[in-house]
Design a protein around this motif. Structure first.
Motif, PDB file in Angstrom:
ATOM      1  N   VAL A 140       0.847  -1.202   0.000  1.00 18.47           N
ATOM      2  CA  VAL A 140       0.000   0.000   0.000  1.00 18.47           C
ATOM      3  C   VAL A 140       0.875   1.242   0.000  1.00 18.47           C
ATOM      4  N   SER A 141       0.776   2.009  -1.098  1.00 19.14           N
ATOM      5  CA  SER A 141       1.675   3.164  -1.211  1.00 19.14           C
ATOM      6  C   SER A 141       0.944   4.320  -1.860  1.00 19.14           C
ATOM      7  N   ALA A 145      -2.173  -0.248  -4.455  1.00 21.60           N
ATOM      8  CA  ALA A 145      -2.775  -1.075  -3.399  1.00 21.60           C
ATOM      9  C   ALA A 145      -2.879  -2.453  -4.025  1.00 21.60           C
ATOM     10  N   GLU A 146      -2.076  -3.384  -3.572  1.00 23.72           N
ATOM     11  CA  GLU A 146      -2.038  -4.719  -4.174  1.00 23.72           C
ATOM     12  C   GLU A 146      -2.059  -5.764  -3.071  1.00 23.72           C
ATOM     13  N   LEU A 147      -2.943  -6.719  -3.217  1.00 22.08           N
ATOM     14  CA  LEU A 147      -2.941  -7.868  -2.317  1.00 22.08           C
ATOM     15  C   LEU A 147      -2.568  -9.077  -3.176  1.00 22.08           C
ATOM     16  N   VAL A 148      -1.546  -9.794  -2.772  1.00 15.60           N
ATOM     17  CA  VAL A 148      -1.059 -10.903  -3.596  1.00 15.60           C
ATOM     18  C   VAL A 148      -0.769 -12.126  -2.725  1.00 15.60           C
ATOM     19  N   ALA A 159      -6.016  -8.839  -5.439  1.00 15.52           N
ATOM     20  CA  ALA A 159      -6.818  -7.613  -5.502  1.00 15.52           C
ATOM     21  C   ALA A 159      -5.899  -6.431  -5.724  1.00 15.52           C
ATOM     22  N   ARG A 160      -6.417  -5.448  -6.432  1.00 11.45           N
ATOM     23  CA  ARG A 160      -5.667  -4.194  -6.560  1.00 11.45           C
ATOM     24  C   ARG A 160      -6.665  -3.057  -6.597  1.00 11.45           C
ATOM     25  N   THR A 161      -6.165  -1.830  -6.567  1.00  7.51           N
ATOM     26  CA  THR A 161      -7.130  -0.736  -6.559  1.00  7.51           C
ATOM     27  C   THR A 161      -7.611  -0.458  -7.986  1.00  7.51           C
ATOM     28  N   ARG A 162      -8.901  -0.122  -8.065  1.00  6.46           N
ATOM     29  CA  ARG A 162      -9.488   0.204  -9.367  1.00  6.46           C
ATOM     30  C   ARG A 162      -9.265   1.671  -9.704  1.00  6.46           C
ATOM     31  N   ASP A 163      -8.940   2.475  -8.681  1.00  3.22           N
ATOM     32  CA  ASP A 163      -8.797   3.919  -8.940  1.00  3.22           C
ATOM     33  C   ASP A 163      -7.628   4.482  -8.139  1.00  3.22           C
ATOM     34  N   ASP A 164      -7.899   5.209  -7.065  1.00  3.19           N
ATOM     35  CA  ASP A 164      -6.810   5.814  -6.290  1.00  3.19           C
ATOM     36  C   ASP A 164      -6.109   4.768  -5.434  1.00  3.19           C
ATOM     37  N   ALA A 165      -4.843   5.035  -5.147  1.00  2.47           N
ATOM     38  CA  ALA A 165      -4.119   4.243  -4.153  1.00  2.47           C
ATOM     39  C   ALA A 165      -4.394   4.879  -2.794  1.00  2.47           C
ATOM     40  N   PRO A 166      -4.271   4.117  -1.705  1.00  3.68           N
ATOM     41  CA  PRO A 166      -4.574   4.700  -0.388  1.00  3.68           C
ATOM     42  C   PRO A 166      -3.675   5.885  -0.045  1.00  3.68           C
ATOM     43  N   GLY A 167      -2.387   5.805  -0.401  1.00  3.40           N
ATOM     44  CA  GLY A 167      -1.477   6.918  -0.114  1.00  3.40           C
ATOM     45  C   GLY A 167      -1.889   8.166  -0.889  1.00  3.40           C
ATOM     46  N   GLU A 168      -2.392   7.923  -2.103  1.00  4.75           N
ATOM     47  CA  GLU A 168      -2.850   9.025  -2.949  1.00  4.75           C
ATOM     48  C   GLU A 168      -4.069   9.694  -2.295  1.00  4.75           C
ATOM     49  N   ALA A 169      -4.950   8.888  -1.708  1.00  2.37           N
ATOM     50  CA  ALA A 169      -6.115   9.446  -1.013  1.00  2.37           C
ATOM     51  C   ALA A 169      -5.655  10.284   0.183  1.00  2.37           C
ATOM     52  N   PHE A 170      -4.709   9.759   0.956  1.00  4.06           N
ATOM     53  CA  PHE A 170      -4.153  10.538   2.074  1.00  4.06           C
ATOM     54  C   PHE A 170      -3.585  11.862   1.556  1.00  4.06           C
ATOM     55  N   ASP A 171      -2.824  11.787   0.460  1.00  6.35           N
ATOM     56  CA  ASP A 171      -2.161  12.992  -0.053  1.00  6.35           C
ATOM     57  C   ASP A 171      -3.168  14.031  -0.561  1.00  6.35           C
ATOM     58  N   GLN A 253      -9.096   8.096   8.089  1.00  7.09           N
ATOM     59  CA  GLN A 253      -8.047   7.085   8.253  1.00  7.09           C
ATOM     60  C   GLN A 253      -8.643   5.739   8.669  1.00  7.09           C
ATOM     61  N   ARG A 254      -9.631   5.784   9.583  1.00  8.51           N
ATOM     62  CA  ARG A 254     -10.297   4.565  10.032  1.00  8.51           C
ATOM     63  C   ARG A 254     -10.919   3.833   8.844  1.00  8.51           C
ATOM     64  N   ALA A 255     -11.530   4.607   7.914  1.00  8.95           N
ATOM     65  CA  ALA A 255     -12.202   4.002   6.758  1.00  8.95           C
ATOM     66  C   ALA A 255     -11.193   3.301   5.850  1.00  8.95           C
ATOM     67  N   ILE A 256     -10.040   3.888   5.652  1.00  9.95           N
ATOM     68  CA  ILE A 256      -9.014   3.265   4.807  1.00  9.95           C
ATOM     69  C   ILE A 256      -8.513   1.978   5.458  1.00  9.95           C
ATOM     70  N   VAL A 257      -8.243   2.050   6.740  1.00 10.64           N
ATOM     71  CA  VAL A 257      -7.756   0.862   7.454  1.00 10.64           C
ATOM     72  C   VAL A 257      -8.816  -0.242   7.414  1.00 10.64           C
ATOM     73  N   ALA A 258     -10.079   0.163   7.605  1.00 14.21           N
ATOM     74  CA  ALA A 258     -11.171  -0.824   7.603  1.00 14.21           C
ATOM     75  C   ALA A 258     -11.274  -1.511   6.241  1.00 14.21           C
ATOM     76  N   ALA A 259     -11.103  -0.750   5.161  1.00 14.56           N
ATOM     77  CA  ALA A 259     -11.209  -1.334   3.822  1.00 14.56           C
ATOM     78  C   ALA A 259     -10.083  -2.338   3.588  1.00 14.56           C
ATOM     79  N   LEU A 260      -8.881  -2.007   4.045  1.00  9.24           N
ATOM     80  CA  LEU A 260      -7.743  -2.913   3.858  1.00  9.24           C
ATOM     81  C   LEU A 260      -7.940  -4.182   4.683  1.00  9.24           C
ATOM     82  N   LEU A 261      -8.387  -4.009   5.939  1.00 13.15           N
ATOM     83  CA  LEU A 261      -8.615  -5.172   6.803  1.00 13.15           C
ATOM     84  C   LEU A 261      -9.728  -6.050   6.243  1.00 13.15           C
ATOM     85  N   ASP A 262     -10.780  -5.407   5.739  1.00 19.21           N
ATOM     86  CA  ASP A 262     -11.907  -6.149   5.195  1.00 19.21           C
ATOM     87  C   ASP A 262     -11.467  -7.120   4.092  1.00 19.21           C
TER      88      ASP A 262
END
Ligand code: KG4
Ligand code: ZN
Length: 347
Positions: A140-141, A145-148, A159-171, A253-262
């Protein structure tokens, strides 16, 4: 065995020296943040030129800190992609020249594979942890966002992101909140004093049943929430934000973490994860580290996290991934190493 690693895929020029046990002897990172700051993002031409200027001194410092000279290098590893093509060419060309002049092998490394294995590296002085297959990897950068699933002979994308990366959302959210770049570290710090459950924010999931990530809906919702509160990008002091904004950022931030954990949990249900290696710039996030570590303890999954200094772009991870590749694939003709702006994990 001494491995020299070179990383120039984006806006950090980095050179590292590792020994054959994956011990980090030096890992020098020269950031170009200041050069790109006036433009609010990375400018490819500026990046390439800055790599050209920074690489020689970064190289000298890395050798100096490791206490070695050029004749002692046994293997050269350099990022060949994915990344900015002009930036990649600087590091890869230098690596080719060095490998050619010394008559040693060159390993072109996938930047994401570098992140993937960075969770096995320890701080200077300690050998890397043994890599046991199979394991799952979450990268996650700012760009990914890649799960392998990592097997001895292949990397299987899950899985990978269809649009923004999580770091990009933070930025992007931090920029709109007037908190500067990069956004992850500052939001992380602010969120630690906020109430992350105050504003439940939506995190999209593609409707086609895939496990892919999507962060652009969350980002857009956040930008709207900020606008509603009159926050439009004028510089704000992170230490004196209104409590409401603090809670909003904590909820984001909670929402991003929740999505990754999910997604990790979903995969775990069908393919029992034994070990999860989390990496990339966003792996520095305190809440993500805490949440995934707790989940791992509760489910008997070994969660590996790189030390914070090894989460963002660095050459130690490139040297390590190069060493592992070299042990598996052996020597290849350095002249055939080509820079690739696109290079999905597992291909
Ligand atoms: O891996 P990296 O250095 O570069 C890419 O390959 O993208 O990651 C940089 C990203 C940036 O988006 C930055 O905001 C994010 O990692 N980041 C964080 C944290 N530290 C860095 N995101 C969340 N929390 C952090 N503590
Ligand atoms: Zn990276």
């Amino acid at each position: 065995m001494l491995v020299l690693g070179i990383e120039t895929s984006c806006d950090e020029t980095s050179v590292a020296v590792l020994d054959g046990d994956g011990r980090v002897l030096s890992n020098v990172v020269s950031s170009q943040l200041a050069a790109h700051a006036p433009y609010g993002g990375v400018v490819p031409e500026i990046a390439a030129r800055a790599h050209l200027e920074n690489l020689p001194v970064t190289f000298e410092r890395a050798l100096g800190e490791a206490g070695i000279g050029v004749p002692e290098i046994d293997l050269v590893a350099a990022t060949a992609g994915p990344g900015l093509i002009g930036a990649l060419l600087v590091g890869l060309s230098a690596a080719k020249a060095l490998a050619f002049a010394r008559g040693v092998p060159l390993v072109p490394v996938n930047h994401l594979e570098g992140h993937l294995f960075s969770a096995f590296l320890r701080s200077s002085g300690e050998a890397a942890l043994a890599v046991e297959f199979p394991f799952h990897g979450l990268v996650v950068s700012g760009g990914h966002a890649e799960l392998v699933r990592v097997e001895p002979e292949r990397i299987v994308p899950i899985a990978r992101t269809r649009d923004d990366a999580p770091g990009e959302a933070f930025d992007k959210v931090a920029r709109r909140a007037g908190l500067g770049y990069p956004g992850g570290p500052v939001v992380d710090r602010i969120a630690s004093r906020g109430e992350g459950s105050r504003y439940p924010l939506p995190v999209g999931r593609p409707g086609d049943g895939s496990n892919d990530f999507s962060f652009s809906g969350l980002k857009t919702a956040m930008l709207r929430e900020l606008q509603k509160r009159g926050v439009t990008g004028d510089p704000l002091d992170p230490d004196s934000l209104a409590p409401d904004i603090v809670d909003l950022l904590a909820s984001f931030q909670r929402a991003i973490v929740a999505a990754l954990l999910d997604r990790v949990e979903t995969v775990h249900k069908t393919d029992a994860i034994r070990a999860l290696a989390v990496s990339g710039g966003v792996a520095a996030n305190s809440e993500l580290r805490r949440t995934l570590s707790r989940w791992g303890e509760a489910h008997g999954v070994r969660v590996l996290l790189p030390e914070r200094g090894l989460t963002t772009d660095n050459a130690a991870m490139i040297a390590f991934a190069g060493l592992l590749r070299y042990r598996k694939n052996g020597r290849r003709d350095p002249a055939l190493a080509a820079a690739r702006s696109r290079w999905p994990l597992g291909s």
